[in-house]
Design a protein around this motif. Structure first.
Motif, PDB file in Angstrom:
ATOM      1  N   PHE A  73       0.828  -1.205   0.000  1.00 51.84           N
ATOM      2  CA  PHE A  73       0.000   0.000   0.000  1.00 51.84           C
ATOM      3  C   PHE A  73       0.865   1.259   0.000  1.00 51.84           C
ATOM      4  O   PHE A  73       0.527   2.281   0.598  1.00 51.84           O
ATOM      5  N   ILE A  74       1.997   1.165  -0.695  1.00 51.85           N
ATOM      6  CA  ILE A  74       2.969   2.252  -0.742  1.00 51.85           C
ATOM      7  C   ILE A  74       2.479   3.354  -1.682  1.00 51.85           C
ATOM      8  O   ILE A  74       2.075   3.088  -2.807  1.00 51.85           O
ATOM      9  N   LYS A  75       2.530   4.598  -1.207  1.00 55.62           N
ATOM     10  CA  LYS A  75       2.061   5.736  -2.001  1.00 55.62           C
ATOM     11  C   LYS A  75       3.202   6.565  -2.575  1.00 55.62           C
ATOM     12  O   LYS A  75       2.984   7.344  -3.505  1.00 55.62           O
ATOM     13  N   LYS A  76       4.393   6.395  -2.024  1.00 53.89           N
ATOM     14  CA  LYS A  76       5.506   7.251  -2.450  1.00 53.89           C
ATOM     15  C   LYS A  76       6.809   6.460  -2.456  1.00 53.89           C
ATOM     16  O   LYS A  76       7.083   5.685  -1.535  1.00 53.89           O
ATOM     17  N   ILE A  77       7.605   6.681  -3.503  1.00 55.32           N
ATOM     18  CA  ILE A  77       8.959   6.127  -3.539  1.00 55.32           C
ATOM     19  C   ILE A  77       9.840   7.051  -2.708  1.00 55.32           C
ATOM     20  O   ILE A  77      10.019   8.221  -3.057  1.00 55.32           O
ATOM     21  N   GLN A  95       0.255   2.102  -4.707  1.00 54.61           N
ATOM     22  CA  GLN A  95      -0.571   3.298  -4.931  1.00 54.61           C
ATOM     23  C   GLN A  95       0.296   4.504  -5.271  1.00 54.61           C
ATOM     24  O   GLN A  95      -0.037   5.649  -4.951  1.00 54.61           O
ATOM     25  N   ILE A  96       1.389   4.247  -5.970  1.00 49.38           N
ATOM     26  CA  ILE A  96       2.368   5.285  -6.292  1.00 49.38           C
ATOM     27  C   ILE A  96       1.852   6.190  -7.406  1.00 49.38           C
ATOM     28  O   ILE A  96       1.325   5.715  -8.407  1.00 49.38           O
ATOM     29  N   THR A  97       2.010   7.488  -7.238  1.00 46.28           N
ATOM     30  CA  THR A  97       1.533   8.457  -8.221  1.00 46.28           C
ATOM     31  C   THR A  97       2.659   9.145  -8.990  1.00 46.28           C
ATOM     32  O   THR A  97       2.395   9.787 -10.004  1.00 46.28           O
ATOM     33  N   LYS A  98       3.906   8.998  -8.529  1.00 45.20           N
ATOM     34  CA  LYS A  98       5.005   9.729  -9.157  1.00 45.20           C
ATOM     35  C   LYS A  98       6.293   8.918  -9.108  1.00 45.20           C
ATOM     36  O   LYS A  98       6.598   8.279  -8.097  1.00 45.20           O
ATOM     37  N   ILE A  99       7.064   8.978 -10.197  1.00 42.44           N
ATOM     38  CA  ILE A  99       8.387   8.361 -10.228  1.00 42.44           C
ATOM     39  C   ILE A  99       9.387   9.386  -9.689  1.00 42.44           C
ATOM     40  O   ILE A  99       9.601  10.438 -10.298  1.00 42.44           O
ATOM     41  N   GLU A 100       9.969   9.095  -8.549  1.00 37.48           N
ATOM     42  CA  GLU A 100      10.851  10.080  -7.909  1.00 37.48           C
ATOM     43  C   GLU A 100      11.847   9.382  -6.980  1.00 37.48           C
ATOM     44  O   GLU A 100      11.737   8.202  -6.676  1.00 37.48           O
ATOM     45  N   LYS A 117      -0.533   4.366 -10.039  1.00 36.58           N
ATOM     46  CA  LYS A 117      -1.375   5.490 -10.458  1.00 36.58           C
ATOM     47  C   LYS A 117      -0.524   6.590 -11.082  1.00 36.58           C
ATOM     48  O   LYS A 117      -0.819   7.777 -10.947  1.00 36.58           O
ATOM     49  N   ILE A 118       0.511   6.196 -11.788  1.00 39.91           N
ATOM     50  CA  ILE A 118       1.469   7.133 -12.367  1.00 39.91           C
ATOM     51  C   ILE A 118       0.908   7.753 -13.643  1.00 39.91           C
ATOM     52  O   ILE A 118       0.395   7.055 -14.511  1.00 39.91           O
ATOM     53  N   LYS A 119       1.036   9.061 -13.778  1.00 41.28           N
ATOM     54  CA  LYS A 119       0.507   9.774 -14.940  1.00 41.28           C
ATOM     55  C   LYS A 119       1.588  10.215 -15.914  1.00 41.28           C
ATOM     56  O   LYS A 119       1.286  10.564 -17.053  1.00 41.28           O
ATOM     57  N   GLU A 120       2.833  10.218 -15.472  1.00 40.26           N
ATOM     58  CA  GLU A 120       3.899  10.774 -16.307  1.00 40.26           C
ATOM     59  C   GLU A 120       5.188   9.986 -16.118  1.00 40.26           C
ATOM     60  O   GLU A 120       5.538   9.600 -14.995  1.00 40.26           O
ATOM     61  N   ILE A 121       5.909   9.753 -17.218  1.00 39.46           N
ATOM     62  CA  ILE A 121       7.235   9.144 -17.140  1.00 39.46           C
ATOM     63  C   ILE A 121       8.239  10.249 -16.838  1.00 39.46           C
ATOM     64  O   ILE A 121       8.397  11.197 -17.622  1.00 39.46           O
ATOM     65  N   LEU A 135       5.940  -0.318 -16.835  1.00 36.76           N
ATOM     66  CA  LEU A 135       5.014   0.731 -16.399  1.00 36.76           C
ATOM     67  C   LEU A 135       3.588   0.430 -16.863  1.00 36.76           C
ATOM     68  O   LEU A 135       2.788   1.339 -17.075  1.00 36.76           O
ATOM     69  N   SER A 136       3.262  -0.824 -17.003  1.00 40.92           N
ATOM     70  CA  SER A 136       1.926  -1.179 -17.483  1.00 40.92           C
ATOM     71  C   SER A 136       0.866  -0.846 -16.436  1.00 40.92           C
ATOM     72  O   SER A 136       1.145  -0.756 -15.238  1.00 40.92           O
ATOM     73  N   SER A 137      -0.350  -0.648 -16.916  1.00 46.00           N
ATOM     74  CA  SER A 137      -1.514  -0.426 -16.054  1.00 46.00           C
ATOM     75  C   SER A 137      -1.316   0.758 -15.110  1.00 46.00           C
ATOM     76  O   SER A 137      -1.458   0.649 -13.889  1.00 46.00           O
ATOM     77  N   ASN A 138      -0.976   1.887 -15.723  1.00 47.54           N
ATOM     78  CA  ASN A 138      -0.932   3.154 -15.014  1.00 47.54           C
ATOM     79  C   ASN A 138      -1.877   4.124 -15.718  1.00 47.54           C
ATOM     80  O   ASN A 138      -2.845   3.698 -16.342  1.00 47.54           O
ATOM     81  N   LYS A 139      -1.600   5.405 -15.647  1.00 43.38           N
ATOM     82  CA  LYS A 139      -2.456   6.421 -16.267  1.00 43.38           C
ATOM     83  C   LYS A 139      -1.632   7.335 -17.164  1.00 43.38           C
ATOM     84  O   LYS A 139      -1.873   8.538 -17.256  1.00 43.38           O
TER      85      LYS A 139
END
Length: 323
Positions: A73-77, A95-100, A117-121, A135-139
């Protein structure tokens, strides 16, 4: 070795609890140090299905090469800057939203961020040794910020929101490209991928097979679940071993005679009714597996014997082995 403090149960993400329930309960998801006693010298740490809510307390891992954090249930790297020895990092299904925060992981060769839940590479400027990026099955709406990854061999971007193949020219190390289940309407901008062996564009919006002339090393091509009506423009792809054209609107088998290496042909769920066009496949001496079910001609009572007469090399017809 790292020693478990508690038994982690559940084999599927759906079985280990609802992330929203954990959010409502506050900080009820455990952290790494709450489920493991970490051995600083371990090379591989498996924390899959750990119900982990936050990446922390990983600093003691001085030699870690492979870190697996799937189905958590990790939201942030975060808090991994010291793990400079990492070669593989898996954060699949979180539940990650950003690659960082990957800038210090200069030895990283494999990164899996599928089902998040990543929107941008982004955030991969320093990961120049990456060979596999999942990066499959993201946004994700756009392919970008990957051209600098000169060692990348595999790029998986299936099940996103892509509309165009772009910004991957010059990536000559790329051998496997997966872009299935997007909204791509045209095959394009692949000309410089001279070492590409596997291309998947399943479940898109393609109307034509085109712009593959320069991909002379292709051995696998997956184009099922599009709106193709014709087999064409494969003249230079003579190394093809697997061709998937299932679930399209193709009415005739044609333009395959030159594919001497072809071993598997998937054309189920098309509109082929005339046996005459299948006669051309007698030239493909290596075909071992075909899928033709749910085409009009497959209703013929002599369907299997006729196919075997045309292609004596067959070992499988649809889901059934030949005897």
């Amino acid at each position: 070795m790292s020693t478990p403090k508690t038994k982690v149960e559940g084999e599927k993400h759906a079985e280990i609890g609802d992330a929203e329930d954990l959010d409502r309960a506050g900080e009820s998801a455990p952290t790494v140090n709450e489920i493991m006693i970490i051995d600083p010298d371990t090379l591989e740490l498996d924390l899959n299905h750990g119900r982990i809510g936050k990446m922390q307390n990983l600093e003691p891992l001085r030699n870690i090469e492979r870190l697996y954090l799937r189905w958590n249930f990790i939201k942030k790297i975060e808090n991994i800057e010291t793990l400079t020895t990492l070669v593989e990092l898996e954060l699949y299904d979180n539940q990650i939203t950003k690659i960082e925060n990957l800038h210090t992981l200069v030895n990283l060769e494999m990164l899996d961020l599928s089902f998040n839940k990543i929107k941008e590479i982004e955030g991969l400027e320093h990961n120049l040794n990456l060979k596999k990026l999942f990066l499959s099955s993201n946004k994700i709406h756009k392919i970008k910020n990957v051209k600098h990854l000169k060692n990348l061999e595999l790029l998986e971007l299936g099940d996103n929101k892509l509309r165009e193949i772009e910004n991957i020219d010059g990536m000559t190390s790329l051998s496997h490209l997966y872009l299935g289940k997007n909204k791509i309407a045209k095959i394009q901008n692949l000309e410089t991928l001279s070492n590409l062996r596997c291309l998947s564009l399943q479940s898109n919006r393609l109307k034509q097979i085109e712009n593959l002339n320069d991909l002379v090393n292709l051995t696998e091509l997956y184009l099922s679940e599009n709106i193709l009506t014709k087999i064409e423009n494969l003249d230079n792809n003579i190394k093809l071993e697997t061709l998937d054209l299932a679930q399209n609107k193709i009415t005739i088998i044609e333009n395959l005679e030159h594919l001497a290496e072809l071993e598997e042909l998937w054309m189920n769920d098309n509109d082929i009714s005339d046996w005459a066009s299948l006669q051309s496949l007698e030239n493909n001496k290596k075909i071992a597996t075909v899928y033709f079910e749910r085409n009009p001609f497959s209703q013929d009572p002599m369907y299997r014997p006729k196919l075997r007469r045309i292609m004596p090399s067959l070992t499988q017809i649809d889901a059934t082995l030949c005897r």
